[in-house]
Design a protein around this motif. Structure first.
Motif, PDB file in Angstrom:
ATOM      1  N   LYS A 165      33.150  -1.660  -6.152  1.00 47.30           N
ATOM      2  CA  LYS A 165      34.518  -1.116  -6.157  1.00 47.30           C
ATOM      3  C   LYS A 165      35.421  -2.383  -6.552  1.00 47.30           C
ATOM      4  O   LYS A 165      36.232  -2.092  -7.237  1.00 47.30           O
ATOM      5  CB  LYS A 165      34.836  -0.104  -4.843  1.00 47.30           C
ATOM      6  N   TYR A 166      35.266  -3.537  -5.962  1.00 43.27           N
ATOM      7  CA  TYR A 166      36.175  -4.297  -5.850  1.00 43.27           C
ATOM      8  C   TYR A 166      35.744  -5.569  -6.810  1.00 43.27           C
ATOM      9  O   TYR A 166      36.590  -6.281  -7.219  1.00 43.27           O
ATOM     10  CB  TYR A 166      36.587  -4.742  -4.504  1.00 43.27           C
ATOM     11  N   ARG A 167      34.602  -5.718  -6.934  1.00 47.93           N
ATOM     12  CA  ARG A 167      34.341  -6.600  -8.037  1.00 47.93           C
ATOM     13  C   ARG A 167      34.371  -6.504  -9.450  1.00 47.93           C
ATOM     14  O   ARG A 167      34.273  -5.276  -9.695  1.00 47.93           O
ATOM     15  CB  ARG A 167      32.816  -7.163  -7.806  1.00 47.93           C
ATOM     16  N   THR A 168      35.068  -7.665 -10.265  1.00 44.68           N
ATOM     17  CA  THR A 168      35.483  -7.140 -11.474  1.00 44.68           C
ATOM     18  C   THR A 168      33.971  -7.405 -12.367  1.00 44.68           C
ATOM     19  O   THR A 168      33.555  -8.478 -11.980  1.00 44.68           O
ATOM     20  CB  THR A 168      36.534  -8.224 -12.077  1.00 44.68           C
ATOM     21  N   HIS A 169      33.798  -6.661 -13.249  1.00 50.83           N
ATOM     22  CA  HIS A 169      32.662  -6.714 -14.134  1.00 50.83           C
ATOM     23  C   HIS A 169      33.086  -6.839 -15.545  1.00 50.83           C
ATOM     24  O   HIS A 169      33.869  -5.939 -15.875  1.00 50.83           O
ATOM     25  CB  HIS A 169      31.605  -5.456 -13.993  1.00 50.83           C
ATOM     26  N   GLU A 170      32.514  -7.686 -16.363  1.00 39.33           N
ATOM     27  CA  GLU A 170      32.490  -7.587 -17.784  1.00 39.33           C
ATOM     28  C   GLU A 170      31.692  -6.606 -18.430  1.00 39.33           C
ATOM     29  O   GLU A 170      30.253  -6.704 -18.508  1.00 39.33           O
ATOM     30  CB  GLU A 170      32.346  -8.941 -18.167  1.00 39.33           C
ATOM     31  N   THR A 171      32.362  -5.417 -18.795  1.00 41.30           N
ATOM     32  CA  THR A 171      31.820  -4.204 -19.599  1.00 41.30           C
ATOM     33  C   THR A 171      31.486  -4.346 -20.787  1.00 41.30           C
ATOM     34  O   THR A 171      32.648  -4.468 -21.416  1.00 41.30           O
ATOM     35  CB  THR A 171      32.245  -3.012 -19.059  1.00 41.30           C
ATOM     36  N   ASP A 172      30.341  -4.113 -21.523  1.00 40.49           N
ATOM     37  CA  ASP A 172      30.317  -4.060 -22.951  1.00 40.49           C
ATOM     38  C   ASP A 172      30.263  -2.466 -23.526  1.00 40.49           C
ATOM     39  O   ASP A 172      29.336  -1.573 -23.149  1.00 40.49           O
ATOM     40  CB  ASP A 172      28.899  -4.516 -23.206  1.00 40.49           C
ATOM     41  N   PHE A 173      31.591  -1.939 -23.506  1.00 36.92           N
ATOM     42  CA  PHE A 173      31.808  -0.617 -23.961  1.00 36.92           C
ATOM     43  C   PHE A 173      30.999  -0.292 -25.131  1.00 36.92           C
ATOM     44  O   PHE A 173      30.699   0.955 -25.312  1.00 36.92           O
ATOM     45  CB  PHE A 173      33.254  -0.555 -23.910  1.00 36.92           C
ATOM     46  N   GLY A 174      30.888  -1.255 -25.940  1.00 33.69           N
ATOM     47  CA  GLY A 174      30.326  -0.696 -27.371  1.00 33.69           C
ATOM     48  C   GLY A 174      28.746  -0.465 -26.931  1.00 33.69           C
ATOM     49  O   GLY A 174      28.235   0.467 -27.695  1.00 33.69           O
ATOM     50  N   ALA A 175      28.216  -1.189 -26.142  1.00 33.05           N
ATOM     51  CA  ALA A 175      26.965  -0.994 -25.775  1.00 33.05           C
ATOM     52  C   ALA A 175      26.433   0.160 -24.906  1.00 33.05           C
ATOM     53  O   ALA A 175      25.776   1.162 -25.152  1.00 33.05           O
ATOM     54  CB  ALA A 175      26.080  -2.145 -24.936  1.00 33.05           C
ATOM     55  N   LEU A 176      27.692   0.382 -24.175  1.00 38.12           N
ATOM     56  CA  LEU A 176      27.576   1.656 -23.316  1.00 38.12           C
ATOM     57  C   LEU A 176      27.781   2.943 -24.410  1.00 38.12           C
ATOM     58  O   LEU A 176      26.895   4.007 -24.069  1.00 38.12           O
ATOM     59  CB  LEU A 176      28.512   1.792 -22.213  1.00 38.12           C
ATOM     60  N   ALA A 177      28.602   3.010 -25.074  1.00 37.54           N
ATOM     61  CA  ALA A 177      28.849   3.854 -26.124  1.00 37.54           C
ATOM     62  C   ALA A 177      27.537   4.369 -26.868  1.00 37.54           C
ATOM     63  O   ALA A 177      27.120   5.451 -27.115  1.00 37.54           O
ATOM     64  CB  ALA A 177      29.987   3.590 -27.262  1.00 37.54           C
ATOM     65  N   ARG A 178      26.968   3.034 -27.469  1.00 38.47           N
ATOM     66  CA  ARG A 178      25.650   3.353 -28.213  1.00 38.47           C
ATOM     67  C   ARG A 178      24.576   4.021 -27.313  1.00 38.47           C
ATOM     68  O   ARG A 178      23.946   4.870 -27.697  1.00 38.47           O
ATOM     69  CB  ARG A 178      25.189   2.088 -28.619  1.00 38.47           C
ATOM     70  N   GLU A 179      24.397   3.575 -26.271  1.00 35.43           N
ATOM     71  CA  GLU A 179      23.335   4.137 -25.217  1.00 35.43           C
ATOM     72  C   GLU A 179      23.704   5.776 -24.979  1.00 35.43           C
ATOM     73  O   GLU A 179      22.808   6.527 -24.960  1.00 35.43           O
ATOM     74  CB  GLU A 179      23.580   3.390 -23.807  1.00 35.43           C
ATOM     75  N   LEU A 180      24.935   6.077 -24.606  1.00 35.72           N
ATOM     76  CA  LEU A 180      25.238   7.443 -24.545  1.00 35.72           C
ATOM     77  C   LEU A 180      25.390   8.267 -25.699  1.00 35.72           C
ATOM     78  O   LEU A 180      25.031   9.448 -25.490  1.00 35.72           O
ATOM     79  CB  LEU A 180      26.984   7.513 -24.059  1.00 35.72           C
ATOM     80  N   HIS A 181      25.531   7.775 -26.802  1.00 29.98           N
ATOM     81  CA  HIS A 181      25.144   8.528 -28.106  1.00 29.98           C
ATOM     82  C   HIS A 181      23.871   8.677 -28.549  1.00 29.98           C
ATOM     83  O   HIS A 181      23.427   9.147 -29.793  1.00 29.98           O
ATOM     84  CB  HIS A 181      26.060   7.991 -29.042  1.00 29.98           C
ATOM     85  N   GLY A 182      22.761   7.929 -27.694  1.00 34.89           N
ATOM     86  CA  GLY A 182      21.475   8.012 -28.286  1.00 34.89           C
ATOM     87  C   GLY A 182      20.935   6.702 -29.359  1.00 34.89           C
ATOM     88  O   GLY A 182      20.081   6.854 -29.671  1.00 34.89           O
ATOM     89  N   GLU A 183      21.968   5.763 -29.841  1.00 38.73           N
ATOM     90  CA  GLU A 183      21.673   5.096 -30.584  1.00 38.73           C
ATOM     91  C   GLU A 183      20.979   3.791 -29.833  1.00 38.73           C
ATOM     92  O   GLU A 183      21.175   3.622 -28.853  1.00 38.73           O
ATOM     93  CB  GLU A 183      23.072   4.472 -31.202  1.00 38.73           C
ATOM     94  N   SER A 184      19.999   3.362 -30.857  1.00 40.80           N
ATOM     95  CA  SER A 184      19.319   1.979 -30.097  1.00 40.80           C
ATOM     96  C   SER A 184      19.207   1.040 -30.978  1.00 40.80           C
ATOM     97  O   SER A 184      19.148   0.997 -32.189  1.00 40.80           O
ATOM     98  CB  SER A 184      18.055   2.355 -29.573  1.00 40.80           C
ATOM     99  N   ASP A 185      19.295  -0.214 -30.589  1.00 41.28           N
ATOM    100  CA  ASP A 185      19.032  -1.253 -31.311  1.00 41.28           C
ATOM    101  C   ASP A 185      17.428  -1.871 -31.765  1.00 41.28           C
ATOM    102  O   ASP A 185      17.257  -2.311 -32.469  1.00 41.28           O
ATOM    103  CB  ASP A 185      19.499  -2.708 -30.439  1.00 41.28           C
ATOM    104  N   ALA A 186      16.763  -1.246 -30.594  1.00 35.06           N
ATOM    105  CA  ALA A 186      15.466  -1.517 -30.709  1.00 35.06           C
ATOM    106  C   ALA A 186      14.688  -0.486 -31.882  1.00 35.06           C
ATOM    107  O   ALA A 186      15.158   0.460 -31.706  1.00 35.06           O
ATOM    108  CB  ALA A 186      14.640  -1.547 -29.366  1.00 35.06           C
ATOM    109  N   VAL A 187      13.478  -0.770 -32.153  1.00 36.59           N
ATOM    110  CA  VAL A 187      12.582   0.057 -32.842  1.00 36.59           C
ATOM    111  C   VAL A 187      11.812   0.979 -31.820  1.00 36.59           C
ATOM    112  O   VAL A 187      11.466   0.674 -31.076  1.00 36.59           O
ATOM    113  CB  VAL A 187      11.568  -0.848 -33.872  1.00 36.59           C
ATOM    114  N   GLU A 188      12.320   2.248 -32.451  1.00 36.06           N
ATOM    115  CA  GLU A 188      11.609   3.423 -31.309  1.00 36.06           C
ATOM    116  C   GLU A 188      10.236   3.698 -31.757  1.00 36.06           C
ATOM    117  O   GLU A 188      10.037   3.559 -33.244  1.00 36.06           O
ATOM    118  CB  GLU A 188      12.598   4.756 -31.680  1.00 36.06           C
TER     119      GLU A 188
END
Length: 60
Positions: free
Chosen positions: A18-41
């Protein structure tokens, strides 16, 4: 009985999250949620071969 230590650990982890600040990569999160991947499937054939030894033999 015996729940005190587990509850204290959960409380510590919850406060940390709750209290620790994290550097969030929102671009990577969006790619993961939309099913896009950087790796070869893998293809479907590769996935079937990996688990085929655990499958039941066909009946017939």
């Amino acid at each position: 009985m015996g729940r005190g230590r587990a509850k204290a650990k959960q409380t510590k982890v919850a406060r940390d999250l709750k209290y620790r600040t994290h550097e969030t990569d929102f671009g990577a999160l969006a790619r993961e949620l939309h099913g896009e991947s950087d790796a070869v499937e893998e293809t479907d054939d590769d996935a079937e071969d990996e688990w085929s030894e655990y499958a039941d033999p066909p009946r017939g």
